[in-house]
Design an enzyme around this catalytic site. Structure first.
Site, mmCIF file in Angstrom:
data_model
loop_
_atom_site.group_PDB
_atom_site.id
_atom_site.type_symbol
_atom_site.label_atom_id
_atom_site.label_comp_id
_atom_site.label_asym_id
_atom_site.label_seq_id
_atom_site.Cartn_x
_atom_site.Cartn_y
_atom_site.Cartn_z
ATOM 1 N N GLY A 64 2.993 -1.134 4.309
ATOM 2 C CA GLY A 64 2.997 0.300 4.024
ATOM 3 C C GLY A 64 4.414 0.778 3.738
ATOM 4 N N GLY A 65 5.056 1.364 4.741
ATOM 5 C CA GLY A 65 6.377 1.977 4.587
ATOM 6 C C GLY A 65 7.385 1.119 3.831
ATOM 7 N N ASN A 122 0.874 -1.177 0.000
ATOM 8 C CA ASN A 122 0.000 0.000 0.000
ATOM 9 C C ASN A 122 0.909 1.223 0.000
ATOM 10 O OD1 ASN A 122 -1.746 2.093 0.545
ATOM 11 N ND2 ASN A 122 -2.393 1.339 2.567
ATOM 12 N N TRP A 123 0.987 1.884 -1.138
ATOM 13 C CA TRP A 123 1.924 3.006 -1.261
ATOM 14 C C TRP A 123 1.395 4.290 -0.630
ATOM 15 C CZ3 TRP A 123 3.914 2.560 -7.069
ATOM 16 C CH2 TRP A 123 4.581 1.339 -7.213
ATOM 17 N N LYS A 124 0.160 4.264 -0.167
ATOM 18 C CA LYS A 124 -0.442 5.441 0.485
ATOM 19 C C LYS A 124 -0.226 6.690 -0.372
ATOM 20 C CE LYS A 124 -0.128 3.063 4.875
ATOM 21 N NZ LYS A 124 0.019 3.110 6.321
ATOM 22 N N HIS A 180 -9.437 1.052 5.355
ATOM 23 C CA HIS A 180 -8.113 1.227 5.957
ATOM 24 C C HIS A 180 -8.231 2.111 7.199
ATOM 25 C CE1 HIS A 180 -3.968 2.406 6.589
ATOM 26 N NE2 HIS A 180 -3.647 1.297 5.939
ATOM 27 N N GLY A 238 2.822 2.137 10.896
ATOM 28 C CA GLY A 238 3.762 3.242 10.746
ATOM 29 C C GLY A 238 4.512 3.600 12.022
ATOM 30 N N SER A 294 3.762 -2.293 10.320
ATOM 31 C CA SER A 294 5.218 -2.375 10.480
ATOM 32 C C SER A 294 5.801 -3.733 10.069
ATOM 33 C CB SER A 294 5.619 -2.004 11.913
ATOM 34 O OG SER A 294 5.207 -0.670 12.202
ATOM 35 N N GLU A 343 -5.019 -5.086 10.629
ATOM 36 C CA GLU A 343 -3.987 -4.079 10.856
ATOM 37 C C GLU A 343 -4.260 -3.375 12.180
ATOM 38 O OE1 GLU A 343 -2.121 -2.756 6.848
ATOM 39 O OE2 GLU A 343 -3.883 -1.519 7.175
ATOM 40 N N GLU A 345 -6.564 4.499 8.208
ATOM 41 C CA GLU A 345 -6.439 5.942 7.950
ATOM 42 C C GLU A 345 -7.746 6.504 7.386
ATOM 43 O OE1 GLU A 345 -2.825 5.442 5.709
ATOM 44 O OE2 GLU A 345 -1.941 4.721 7.582
HETATM 45 P P1 13P Z 1 3.215 0.296 7.759
HETATM 46 O O1 13P Z 1 3.741 -0.955 7.110
HETATM 47 O O2 13P Z 1 3.925 1.537 7.301
HETATM 48 O O3 13P Z 1 3.122 0.160 9.230
HETATM 49 O O4 13P Z 1 1.700 0.493 7.222
HETATM 50 C C1 13P Z 1 0.825 -0.580 7.276
HETATM 51 C C2 13P Z 1 -0.393 -0.219 6.520
HETATM 52 O O5 13P Z 1 -1.159 0.641 6.920
HETATM 53 C C3 13P Z 1 -0.655 -0.919 5.241
HETATM 54 O O6 13P Z 1 -1.926 -0.665 4.783
#
Ligand code: 13P
Length: 250
Positions: A234-235, A10-12, A95, A173, A213, A167, A97
């Site tokens: 994510g990251g 997920n590149w956000k 998600h 994050g 993470s 998640e 967020e």
């Molecule tokens: P991180 O891997 O940056 O913690 O993010 C997880 C995430 O929200 C994937 O959708």
């Protein structure tokens, strides 16, 4: 028959088109003989660029959200019809967020889930508790509610197009990963909820990803757990150096 592993990035809200193209092309090259299933979900603005790169490869194209209506007066929203047109195959919904920063509730997420399934997308439904909910011993209650409400009215025949991503919000994050044992406990519980709603066979088949993470050095331990079938990253999905080792864990 075991479930496949499904690793998603997920590149956000990261990357310009040129940066997205570079990463997507590198992943196509690096993962072409990968043993698992893969998806990358760039921002809307990069979907067309990335679509051309991943077309006819083993990497699926995902979107990070969609509108709850097909079309109309919805300023700033993107519709399933537009995503279809771009070659998107899968949509991440609910998600944390979206739930917490943009106040999407279960009813709205459910509307999106049903619309996406109607248009034959795969849906990655994200669930997970806040730290205070975990500390209050409410993990199961919160996750169960998000699943039951998120899937309300979803037919058993559509469940094969649904992936659940657990998640825990406190792990996203933050560099704090759930221990494999803590994650496994929730994943096993999620499968139990699916069994109650859709039966044992459907529950055995459904893919449950872990997110929060996930890094090259913890991916294999998480994936070794019986009910963890992949990762939503994510990251660490923003660079080949970190995503490829996760995607190729063994
Ligand atoms: P991180 O891997 O940056 O913690 O993010 C997880 C995430 O929200 C994937 O959708």
């Amino acid at each position: 028959m075991g479930r496949p592993y499904y690793i998603a990035g997920n590149w956000k809200m990261h990357k310009t088109r040129a940066e997205a193209a570079e990463l997507a092309q590198a992943l196509v090259n690096e993962l072409k003989d990968g043993k698992h299933e893969y998806l990358i979900a760039p921002s809307f603005s990069c979907l067309e660029t990335v679509s051309a790169i991943v077309e006819n490869t083993n990497i699926r194209l995902g979107a990070q959200n969609c509108a709850c209506e097909e079309q109309g007066a919805h300023t700033g929203e993107v519709s399933v019809l537009q995503l279809k047109d771009l070659g998107v195959q899968s949509i991440i919904l609910g998600h944390s967020e979206r739930r917490h920063s943009y106040k999407e509730d279960d009813a709205l997420i459910n509307k999106k889930v049903k619309l996406a399934l109607k248009h034959r997308f795969e849906v990655i439904l994200c669930i997970g508790e806040l730290l205070e909910e975990r500390e209050a011993g409410r993990v199961e209650e919160v996750c169960e509610t998000q699943i039951v409400r998120g899937l309300e009215g979803v037919d058993a025949s559509d469940l094969s197009s649904v992936v659940i991503a657990y998640e825990p919000v406190w792990a996203i994050g933050t560099g704090k990963t759930a221990t494999p044992e803590d994650a496994e406990a929730v994943h096993a519980f999620v499968r139990k909820v699916i069994a109650r709603l859709y039966g044992e066979a459907a529950a055995e088949k459904i893919i449950i990803q872990y997110g929060g993470s996930v890094k090259p050095d913890n991916a294999a331990q998480l994936m070794a757990m019986k009910n963890i079938d992949g990762a939503l990253v994510g990251g660490a999905s923003l660079k080949t150096d970190t995503f490829v080792p996760i995607a190729k864990f063994s």
